[in-house]
Design a protein around this motif. Structure first.
Motif, PDB file in Angstrom:
ATOM      1  N   ARG A 248       0.809  -1.225   0.000  1.00 63.01           N
ATOM      2  CA  ARG A 248       0.000   0.000   0.000  1.00 63.01           C
ATOM      3  C   ARG A 248       0.839   1.271   0.000  1.00 63.01           C
ATOM      4  NH1 ARG A 248      -4.362  -1.829   4.673  1.00 63.01           N
ATOM      5  NH2 ARG A 248      -5.677  -3.160   3.342  1.00 63.01           N
ATOM      6  N   SER A 249       2.148   1.160   0.237  1.00 63.07           N
ATOM      7  CA  SER A 249       2.977   2.360   0.311  1.00 63.07           C
ATOM      8  C   SER A 249       3.064   3.034  -1.053  1.00 63.07           C
ATOM      9  CB  SER A 249       4.380   2.009   0.818  1.00 63.07           C
ATOM     10  OG  SER A 249       5.034   1.145  -0.078  1.00 63.07           O
ATOM     11  N   PRO A 250       3.107   4.367  -1.093  1.00 65.08           N
ATOM     12  CA  PRO A 250       3.122   5.095  -2.366  1.00 65.08           C
ATOM     13  C   PRO A 250       4.310   4.700  -3.238  1.00 65.08           C
ATOM     14  CG  PRO A 250       2.711   6.592  -0.527  1.00 65.08           C
ATOM     15  CD  PRO A 250       3.096   5.279   0.067  1.00 65.08           C
ATOM     16  N   GLY A 251       4.038   4.377  -4.471  1.00 65.27           N
ATOM     17  CA  GLY A 251       5.092   4.065  -5.429  1.00 65.27           C
ATOM     18  C   GLY A 251       5.475   2.609  -5.516  1.00 65.27           C
ATOM     19  N   LEU A 257       6.212  -2.407 -11.472  1.00 68.34           N
ATOM     20  CA  LEU A 257       5.980  -2.344 -12.920  1.00 68.34           C
ATOM     21  C   LEU A 257       7.270  -2.037 -13.671  1.00 68.34           C
ATOM     22  CD1 LEU A 257       4.159  -2.314 -15.408  1.00 68.34           C
ATOM     23  CD2 LEU A 257       3.584   0.078 -14.872  1.00 68.34           C
ATOM     24  N   ILE A 258       8.068  -1.131 -13.142  1.00 70.36           N
ATOM     25  CA  ILE A 258       9.357  -0.825 -13.777  1.00 70.36           C
ATOM     26  C   ILE A 258      10.204  -2.091 -13.870  1.00 70.36           C
ATOM     27  CG2 ILE A 258      11.569   0.392 -13.491  1.00 70.36           C
ATOM     28  CD1 ILE A 258       9.976   2.680 -12.185  1.00 70.36           C
ATOM     29  N   PRO A 367      14.451  -0.416  -1.078  1.00 73.21           N
ATOM     30  CA  PRO A 367      14.741  -0.198   0.344  1.00 73.21           C
ATOM     31  C   PRO A 367      14.479   1.239   0.810  1.00 73.21           C
ATOM     32  CG  PRO A 367      16.524  -1.434  -0.703  1.00 73.21           C
ATOM     33  CD  PRO A 367      15.650  -0.903  -1.793  1.00 73.21           C
ATOM     34  N   LYS A 368      14.220   2.162  -0.125  1.00 71.95           N
ATOM     35  CA  LYS A 368      13.866   3.526   0.265  1.00 71.95           C
ATOM     36  C   LYS A 368      12.378   3.640   0.594  1.00 71.95           C
ATOM     37  CE  LYS A 368      15.955   6.905  -1.992  1.00 71.95           C
ATOM     38  NZ  LYS A 368      16.476   7.774  -3.061  1.00 71.95           N
ATOM     39  N   LEU A 369      11.633   2.537   0.377  1.00 69.28           N
ATOM     40  CA  LEU A 369      10.195   2.535   0.652  1.00 69.28           C
ATOM     41  C   LEU A 369       9.839   1.818   1.945  1.00 69.28           C
ATOM     42  CD1 LEU A 369       8.749   1.731  -2.896  1.00 69.28           C
ATOM     43  CD2 LEU A 369       8.648   3.930  -1.704  1.00 69.28           C
ATOM     44  N   VAL A 370      10.518   0.686   2.229  1.00 69.12           N
ATOM     45  CA  VAL A 370      10.127  -0.160   3.359  1.00 69.12           C
ATOM     46  C   VAL A 370      11.356  -0.752   4.041  1.00 69.12           C
ATOM     47  CG1 VAL A 370       7.821  -0.806   2.540  1.00 69.12           C
ATOM     48  CG2 VAL A 370       9.814  -2.066   1.723  1.00 69.12           C
ATOM     49  N   GLN A 432       9.580  10.559  -2.415  1.00 74.09           N
ATOM     50  CA  GLN A 432      10.440   9.787  -1.518  1.00 74.09           C
ATOM     51  C   GLN A 432      11.521   9.031  -2.289  1.00 74.09           C
ATOM     52  OE1 GLN A 432       8.265   7.136   1.013  1.00 74.09           O
ATOM     53  NE2 GLN A 432      10.070   6.201   1.912  1.00 74.09           N
ATOM     54  N   LEU A 433      11.185   8.557  -3.485  1.00 74.12           N
ATOM     55  CA  LEU A 433      12.154   7.822  -4.291  1.00 74.12           C
ATOM     56  C   LEU A 433      13.055   8.744  -5.097  1.00 74.12           C
ATOM     57  CD1 LEU A 433       9.958   4.857  -5.574  1.00 74.12           C
ATOM     58  CD2 LEU A 433      11.741   4.801  -3.851  1.00 74.12           C
TER      59      LEU A 433
END
Length: 440
Positions: A248-251, A257-258, A367-370, A432-433
């Motif tokens: 659910r975190s943004p991005g 998909l990338i 790792p910049k997300l979670v 954030q990314l």
């Protein structure tokens, strides 16, 4: 994001940051790179075995493409559960188990005689290897802060380039020189060479890995404090999510998909590069193996250079986009010059420069997300989404070639998908990314 000096983290001044991370890298990375080399060789050896295997067993291009893809099906089904188990039991035991079980399954490929044997074992190999790559990527986040992961991740994926550099001529040598030895075909020897060493590597993982910084008896207390403090500071503000929270975190899904799009390109090069070279050159299996190494040499150089540049910049998405664009141009060229060996090789080298180096650069993003269990499961899930590209790419190209007699239309589709990955990286990712993580 900037990291505080060691003294500001309560670390003795005499503790050298550079020396500490160099010590960790020398302890972990040589074995990790060799393990990853065999993991990647396990994926591409099927492309070199293709010609002999099809000739001996009478498999069509579609059957070959389906068997190649079933590896990914097994990998995808078991990948997230594998990484969640790794998080619970520790990387040391679980990665050792992965190495040993996939080595045995790969070696069992010598026994295939029918299509269903081929399909079943390819699925089993994927299931046994599931979780290895994301498990290693998660493991590295426990030992290196974000600002150092570009170089470290590039070191990891240089092993995949070496697998192409040395694996291609090594495969050609085995296929030609061992064909018929001890009553086995060259392709059977190739699978034995890819599988049996993994048993020894699994034993080495058990003896060399530590699950946590606190378990590392080869680090001093001040070195442990330095590394733990810097990783904690780098992860400050990143959610320690559950797997569902990570999704659910943004991005998160955009990043997945990338990776899916990049993997379509990666598998396009891995599975069909040797076939394109053989068709354009009419060369022997050994010569095809040597020529097929060139794109990976370019990729290895690109990975080292881009890893350092992306760490210096800290702006990861721009590097992912630039490399995807380079790969797209290479694929367009490969489709255009599929019957002319010199321009084809130049195009494939551009593909290698872009697509091979894009993968480690990409893996600095998740790792910049979670963090925590969200990182363990989330990295595996992103890798799973990407592996669907390994299902789409071989089947699509094989089907198009059987239908039209040419790989060009499918190769151009892959080029367009690489451009799509570049566009998402540049314009669709959350702030954030896109925020720099370099050290000032």
């Amino acid at each position: 994001m900037t990291l505080a000096a060691p003294a500001a983290l309560g670390v003795p001044a005499e503790t050298s940051e550079a020396a500490t991370y160099r010590k960790i890298a020398w302890r972990l990375m040589p074995l990790i790179m060799v393990c990853y080399l065999f993991a990647f060789f396990d994926r591409i050896n099927i492309s070199f075995a293709k010609f002999q295997l099809q000739s001996d067993l009478g498999f069509s291009n579609t059957a070959y493409g389906l068997g190649a893809s079933l590896f990914v099906v097994g990998y995808v089904i078991f990948e997230v559960p594998s990484n969640l188990i790794l998080y619970r039991v520790g990387a040391r035991r679980w990665i050792a188990r992965i190495m040993i079980s996939w080595g045995l399954a790969t070696a069992a490929m010598v026994f295939i005689t029918q299509e269903w044997h081929f399909y079943a074992l390819r699925f089993l190999i994927g299931a046994m290897e599931a979780g290895f790559a994301p498990g290693i990527l998660y493991y590295l986040t426990l030992w290196f802060p974000a600002s150092r992961r570009g170089r470290i991740t590039s070191m990891l994926f240089v092993a995949s380039a070496f697998s192409g550099i040395f694996g291609a001529p090594f495969s050609g040598l085995i296929l030609t020189s061992l064909n018929g030895v001890a009553g086995l075909a060259g392709w059977q020897w190739l699978f034995l060479a890819g599988g049996l060493p993994c048993l020894l590597l699994g034993a080495l993982v058990m003896s060399r890995f530590d699950d946590r910084i606190s378990d590392a008896r080869w680090l001093t207390d001040s070195e442990k404090t330095l590394v733990a403090s810097q990783i904690a500071e780098a992860n400050r503000g990143i959610g320690d999510h559950s797997l569902l929270g990570a999704i659910r975190s943004p991005g998160f899904l955009k990043v997945g998909l990338i990776y899916f799009l990049l993997q379509i390109g990666s598998y396009g090069l891995n599975f069909w590069g040797p076939d394109l070279i053989r068709t354009a050159s009419g060369a022997s299996t050994g010569t095809v193996g040597l020529l097929a190494a060139l794109p990976y040499i370019c990729g290895a150089i690109s990975m080292v250079v881009i890893g350092r540049l992306s760490d210096a910049s800290g702006n990861r998405p721009k590097f992912v986009a630039g490399l995807a664009i380079a790969a797209a141009l290479g694929f367009f060229g490969a489709g255009l010059f599929d019957r002319q060996i010199v321009p084809l090789m130049l195009a494939l080298c551009l593909v290698g420069t872009g697509i091979v180096a894009s993968i480690p650069t990409f893996w600095t993003l998740p790792p910049k997300l979670v963090t925590g269990v969200g990182a363990a499961g989330g990295i595996a899930l992103i890798n799973t989404l990407g592996q669907f590209g390994g299902i789409v790419s071989p089947v699509m190209v094989g089907w198009v070639k059987d239908l039209t007699g040419s790989t060009t239309p499918a190769i151009w589709v892959i080029a367009g998908l690489c451009l799509t990955a570049a566009a998402i990286s540049l314009f669709a990712l959350p702030a954030q990314l896109r925020r720099s993580d370099r050290i000032d």
